[in-house]
Scaffold this motif. Sequence first.
Motif, PDB file in Angstrom:
ATOM      1  N   PRO A 189      11.411  -4.534  -5.629  1.00 44.74           N
ATOM      2  CA  PRO A 189      10.911  -3.159  -5.673  1.00 44.74           C
ATOM      3  C   PRO A 189      11.463  -2.388  -6.867  1.00 44.74           C
ATOM      4  CG  PRO A 189      12.660  -3.363  -4.043  1.00 44.74           C
ATOM      5  CD  PRO A 189      12.375  -4.751  -4.533  1.00 44.74           C
ATOM      6  N   SER A 190      10.676  -1.426  -7.337  1.00 44.88           N
ATOM      7  CA  SER A 190      11.100  -0.532  -8.406  1.00 44.88           C
ATOM      8  C   SER A 190      11.358   0.849  -7.808  1.00 44.88           C
ATOM      9  CB  SER A 190      10.019  -0.441  -9.490  1.00 44.88           C
ATOM     10  OG  SER A 190      10.253   0.658 -10.352  1.00 44.88           O
ATOM     11  N   PHE A 191      12.504   1.434  -8.128  1.00 46.23           N
ATOM     12  CA  PHE A 191      12.873   2.743  -7.582  1.00 46.23           C
ATOM     13  C   PHE A 191      12.837   3.840  -8.643  1.00 46.23           C
ATOM     14  CE2 PHE A 191      15.182  -0.503  -5.066  1.00 46.23           C
ATOM     15  CZ  PHE A 191      14.543  -0.297  -3.850  1.00 46.23           C
ATOM     16  N   ARG A 192      12.068   3.641  -9.696  1.00 47.43           N
ATOM     17  CA  ARG A 192      12.005   4.626 -10.771  1.00 47.43           C
ATOM     18  C   ARG A 192      11.498   5.968 -10.244  1.00 47.43           C
ATOM     19  NH1 ARG A 192       6.902   3.324 -14.725  1.00 47.43           N
ATOM     20  NH2 ARG A 192       7.487   5.413 -15.443  1.00 47.43           N
ATOM     21  N   ARG A 193      11.974   7.022 -10.817  1.00 52.32           N
ATOM     22  CA  ARG A 193      11.550   8.369 -10.439  1.00 52.32           C
ATOM     23  C   ARG A 193      11.350   9.213 -11.700  1.00 52.32           C
ATOM     24  NH1 ARG A 193      10.804   6.094  -6.364  1.00 52.32           N
ATOM     25  NH2 ARG A 193      11.136   6.784  -4.209  1.00 52.32           N
ATOM     26  N   ASP A 194      10.532   8.685 -12.629  1.00 50.96           N
ATOM     27  CA  ASP A 194      10.309   9.378 -13.889  1.00 50.96           C
ATOM     28  C   ASP A 194       8.829   9.502 -14.243  1.00 50.96           C
ATOM     29  OD1 ASP A 194       9.786   6.735 -14.390  1.00 50.96           O
ATOM     30  OD2 ASP A 194      11.061   6.568 -16.176  1.00 50.96           O
ATOM     31  N   SER A 195       7.966   9.476 -13.223  1.00 48.02           N
ATOM     32  CA  SER A 195       6.528   9.530 -13.481  1.00 48.02           C
ATOM     33  C   SER A 195       5.992  10.929 -13.217  1.00 48.02           C
ATOM     34  CB  SER A 195       5.791   8.526 -12.585  1.00 48.02           C
ATOM     35  OG  SER A 195       5.752   8.993 -11.252  1.00 48.02           O
ATOM     36  N   VAL A 196       4.689  11.094 -13.459  1.00 49.97           N
ATOM     37  CA  VAL A 196       4.031  12.379 -13.220  1.00 49.97           C
ATOM     38  C   VAL A 196       4.084  12.767 -11.739  1.00 49.97           C
ATOM     39  CG1 VAL A 196       1.747  11.350 -12.860  1.00 49.97           C
ATOM     40  CG2 VAL A 196       1.921  13.696 -13.733  1.00 49.97           C
ATOM     41  N   LEU A 197       4.345  11.799 -10.867  1.00 50.12           N
ATOM     42  CA  LEU A 197       4.402  12.087  -9.434  1.00 50.12           C
ATOM     43  C   LEU A 197       5.664  12.858  -9.042  1.00 50.12           C
ATOM     44  CD1 LEU A 197       3.161   8.669  -7.947  1.00 50.12           C
ATOM     45  CD2 LEU A 197       1.816  10.705  -8.476  1.00 50.12           C
ATOM     46  N   ILE A 198       6.663  12.864  -9.902  1.00 48.87           N
ATOM     47  CA  ILE A 198       7.899  13.604  -9.627  1.00 48.87           C
ATOM     48  C   ILE A 198       7.746  15.003 -10.201  1.00 48.87           C
ATOM     49  CG2 ILE A 198      10.384  13.655  -9.904  1.00 48.87           C
ATOM     50  CD1 ILE A 198       9.316  11.335  -8.201  1.00 48.87           C
ATOM     51  N   SER A 199       7.856  15.997  -9.327  1.00 47.64           N
ATOM     52  CA  SER A 199       7.503  17.368  -9.700  1.00 47.64           C
ATOM     53  C   SER A 199       8.636  18.343  -9.414  1.00 47.64           C
ATOM     54  CB  SER A 199       6.252  17.797  -8.922  1.00 47.64           C
ATOM     55  OG  SER A 199       5.967  19.161  -9.114  1.00 47.64           O
ATOM     56  N   ASN A 200       8.602  19.477 -10.111  1.00 50.31           N
ATOM     57  CA  ASN A 200       9.552  20.559  -9.853  1.00 50.31           C
ATOM     58  C   ASN A 200       9.049  21.528  -8.788  1.00 50.31           C
ATOM     59  OD1 ASN A 200      11.559  19.743 -11.707  1.00 50.31           O
ATOM     60  ND2 ASN A 200      10.422  20.659 -13.411  1.00 50.31           N
ATOM     61  N   ALA A 201       7.825  21.314  -8.327  1.00 46.73           N
ATOM     62  CA  ALA A 201       7.289  22.184  -7.271  1.00 46.73           C
ATOM     63  C   ALA A 201       8.057  21.953  -5.971  1.00 46.73           C
ATOM     64  CB  ALA A 201       5.802  21.910  -7.062  1.00 46.73           C
ATOM     65  N   VAL A 202       8.193  23.007  -5.188  1.00 43.05           N
ATOM     66  CA  VAL A 202       8.952  22.936  -3.937  1.00 43.05           C
ATOM     67  C   VAL A 202       7.997  23.101  -2.751  1.00 43.05           C
ATOM     68  CG1 VAL A 202      10.762  23.995  -2.532  1.00 43.05           C
ATOM     69  CG2 VAL A 202      11.041  23.826  -5.015  1.00 43.05           C
ATOM     70  N   LEU A 203       8.101  22.198  -1.806  1.00 44.50           N
ATOM     71  CA  LEU A 203       7.330  22.302  -0.570  1.00 44.50           C
ATOM     72  C   LEU A 203       8.143  23.109   0.437  1.00 44.50           C
ATOM     73  CD1 LEU A 203       4.982  21.503   1.306  1.00 44.50           C
ATOM     74  CD2 LEU A 203       6.242  19.396   1.837  1.00 44.50           C
ATOM     75  N   ARG A 204       7.679  24.315   0.748  1.00 48.73           N
ATOM     76  CA  ARG A 204       8.368  25.160   1.714  1.00 48.73           C
ATOM     77  C   ARG A 204       7.951  24.762   3.121  1.00 48.73           C
ATOM     78  NH1 ARG A 204      12.472  26.914  -1.301  1.00 48.73           N
ATOM     79  NH2 ARG A 204      11.721  27.839  -3.261  1.00 48.73           N
TER      80      ARG A 204
END
Length: 491
Positions: A189-204
């Motif tokens: 498995p790859s655990f990368r977290r540097d794609s467009v899917l990682i966002s600064n938006a916050v889910l309240r």
Amino acid sequence: MPSSSPTLFSKCTIIPDQKSTIGNLKLSVSDLPMLSCHYIQKGCLFTKPSIPFHNLIAIIKTALSRTLSIFPPLAGRLTTDSDGYVYITCNDAGVDFITAIATELYIHDLLSTMDVNESFKEFFTFDRKVSYSGHYSPIMAVQVTELSDGIFIGCAVNHAVTDGTSFWNFFNTFAQLCRGANKCIRNSPSFRRDSVLISNAVLRLPEGGPVVTFNADAPIRERIFSFSREAIQKLKARANNRRWTENNNAVELMQKHMNDHYNNNNNNKENGNGKVAALIENWFKTNVNSKQQTVTVTETETVEISSFQSLCALLWRAVTRARKFHPSKTTTFRMAVNCRHRVKPELESFYFGNAIQSVPTYASAGDVMSKDIRWCAEQLNKNVKAHDNGMVRKFVEDWENNPRCFPLGNPDGGSITMGSSPRFPMYDNDFGWGKPLAVRSGKANKFDGKISAFPGRDGSGTVDLEVVLAPETMAGLENDAEFMVYATRQL
């Protein structure tokens, strides 16, 4: 056959055999919406191995501990920081492991009922657990249930942590290590977290976390319909306005992973309903076998409809008819699309986490019922084909502008939601005593219109659809001549 609850034999916590070296993994814009969904519940039914059950459990526990070292997020917990961002903390807290006894149950009894046997629902723990609870509960639990002549291995996994691709990669690796084939892990498995899917938006989220967005207690029926390779070839030829012949080699196989041969001896007329059998036979004579039936293909009809799109179109039409809608009623067919290869730069094939987006296709009930299968399939084809890098990013941007949990369910009564995939390697799971006889799911995320696509066990290109519908709609589907001419009941 009535449901029979297994007897709890033991429960413990399994931790990874090596400490995690992975830091916190931020949940993506595909992970966060799943916080309101139930845990995924999927598992496999096997014949009973020859070794004693207590020895088998020891082997499975060891394999699970080793597998968790390869998939450390599954042994972690969810955490939310002061800014509202949600992470997987890979802290080696471990997973629940349960053994249960149901030796009054036999494989034949479980697989011979017309509807999916309710006993399968008892082979999973974390029943209806909402994914947000991964903040204070294990992210995964494994239950091994001993039957009279079989074993069921069921997993419940947090849906905000994994999608189907990630789940089956874990399950296959688990099986690989259990049978001792550990020299080279097949798909790391790859655990990368540097794609467009990682966002600064916050889910309240509300205090205490979100709840599921559908009525989990609404009455439903659940059946598995099988579609043979030949039936799918015929259906695809029909959707592409081509005449099908037995010698036609232009066949698109529904999955790339080939499984051992298994003869399920399905028969259309084994449904105990002579009326349905007669309807099927009559429809087949007038619509499929008619030598006079010809279709002219114009130069503008160049879109190639896939086998799966043809099958989805067939289902869309049949369920819409069974629901008896007014022609003006809007219907929706949702398909889960894997974004790993669609986004640029591409994610690894075994990127760990959710990398899916739900693509809706809308059409009036009148159009779905009055137009042909090709028209319905073309609508699905256009939307799936259009879901490229630009569309993936548009979906991300839309979510960032309005962060929200995924509204799973069927609020207007006109929706079909297709999940899972016949391309998932669900039968590539030999724990050391043979491949599965069947794949089944639990109670999680079940509502009117929820469909899951599985590969057939024989590996020849057959497809099984796990169909969940309101009871009256299921009755209509079972009497739909066009649908049943292609479908057979799985045994």
